[in-house]
Design an enzyme around this catalytic site. Structure first.
Site, PDB file in Angstrom:
ATOM      1  N   ASP A  26       0.848  -1.180   0.000  1.00 29.65           N
ATOM      2  CA  ASP A  26       0.000   0.000   0.000  1.00 29.65           C
ATOM      3  C   ASP A  26       0.890   1.238   0.000  1.00 29.65           C
ATOM      4  OD1 ASP A  26      -2.937   1.006   0.386  1.00 29.65           O
ATOM      5  OD2 ASP A  26      -1.733   2.221   1.756  1.00 29.65           O
ATOM      6  N   GLU A  28       0.823   5.666   0.231  1.00 23.79           N
ATOM      7  CA  GLU A  28       0.124   6.917   0.471  1.00 23.79           C
ATOM      8  C   GLU A  28       0.854   7.987  -0.331  1.00 23.79           C
ATOM      9  OE1 GLU A  28      -2.696   7.058   1.996  1.00 23.79           O
ATOM     10  OE2 GLU A  28      -2.631   4.984   2.693  1.00 23.79           O
ATOM     11  N   HIS A 184      -5.978   4.340   6.235  1.00 21.45           N
ATOM     12  CA  HIS A 184      -5.288   5.310   5.379  1.00 21.45           C
ATOM     13  C   HIS A 184      -3.871   5.585   5.839  1.00 21.45           C
ATOM     14  CE1 HIS A 184      -9.176   5.609   3.642  1.00 21.45           C
ATOM     15  NE2 HIS A 184      -9.695   6.307   4.632  1.00 21.45           N
ATOM     16  N   ASP A 189      -3.317  -0.304   6.035  1.00 19.54           N
ATOM     17  CA  ASP A 189      -4.051  -0.745   4.855  1.00 19.54           C
ATOM     18  C   ASP A 189      -3.367  -1.930   4.186  1.00 19.54           C
ATOM     19  OD1 ASP A 189      -5.755   1.298   5.457  1.00 19.54           O
ATOM     20  OD2 ASP A 189      -5.417   2.442   3.626  1.00 19.54           O
TER      21      ASP A 189
END
Length: 214
Positions: A26, A28, A184, A189
């Site tokens: 994941d 961000e 998040h 995640d």
């Protein structure tokens, strides 16, 4: 023809997915465009199988990432992920160092499990893979263990297994825990994506009972 579904015999990791090692990822970011927007955080979750053939999380590797020179950061993206790029305690690393930190363990795992490549497991993984590939290209990183385009999508698997495609809903429908306060972040995640992937594969391979909602 024998179906590879429930009650299929246990096989090692290398034999389960044609020599691919599933690794949950994941990211961000500072926006939606991998070519122009900053990669701000990345987490990879390595998987293993236990003595009974059940897939499980083995280890998580993650880091905050310094925006590359000229990177765009959309304030709306920061509102969503809660990242403060210039926070003094963020301990962010330049992209190349960040890639080495999270990808070297993946390379070692690929070798340890006698696999040929890692395959990215993600929730709508085209997004995560695009940012990973863009960072690899920007930094001329030569040892990317991931397949350049093949992925496993837990949105699709969640829709198949429990009728839910949103990560939070699919995780909960599968009988797993979900805490919206931790969502998040790349680590949370990625780990929840990994848990969902393992739950679906274990169910398919006959290692678990029915998933809640299936």
């Amino acid at each position: 023809m024998v179906s590879p579904g429930v009650n299929a015999p246990a096989r090692g990791i290398a034999g389960r997915f044609r020599g691919y090692l599933p690794v949950a990822v994941d990211v961000e970011t500072g926006g939606f465009d991998a070519a122009t927007d900053a990669l701000l955080e990345i987490a990879v979750v390595l998987l293993d199988i236990d003595d009974d053939g059940r897939w499980r999380i083995e280890a998580t590797h993650s880091t905050h990432v310094e925006p590359f020179p000229g990177a765009r950061i959309d304030p709306k993206a920061l509102e969503f992920n809660g990242i403060i790029p210039d926070h003094p305690l963020r301990n962010a690393r330049p992209e190349r160092e960040a890639l080495r930190l999270v990808l070297d363990p993946v390379r070692r795992a690929v070798r340890a499990h006698d696999c040929t490549r890692a395959v990215l497991v993600g929730h709508n993984p085209a997004f995560d893979l695009s940012f990973l590939n863009a960072a690899v290209k920007r930094t001329a990183f030569k040892r990317n263990p991931f397949h350049p385009f093949t992925t496993f999508d837990t949105a699709t698997l969640g829709g198949l297994a429990v009728g839910q495609t949103v990560l939070a809903r699919a995780v909960q429908a599968a009988g797993l825990e979900w805490d919206a306060r931790d969502a998040h972040s790349a680590i949370y995640d990625a780990e929840k994506t990994a848990e969902l992937f393992c739950a679906v594969v274990n169910r398919w391979d006959g290692r678990e009972g029915r998933l809640r909602g299936s």
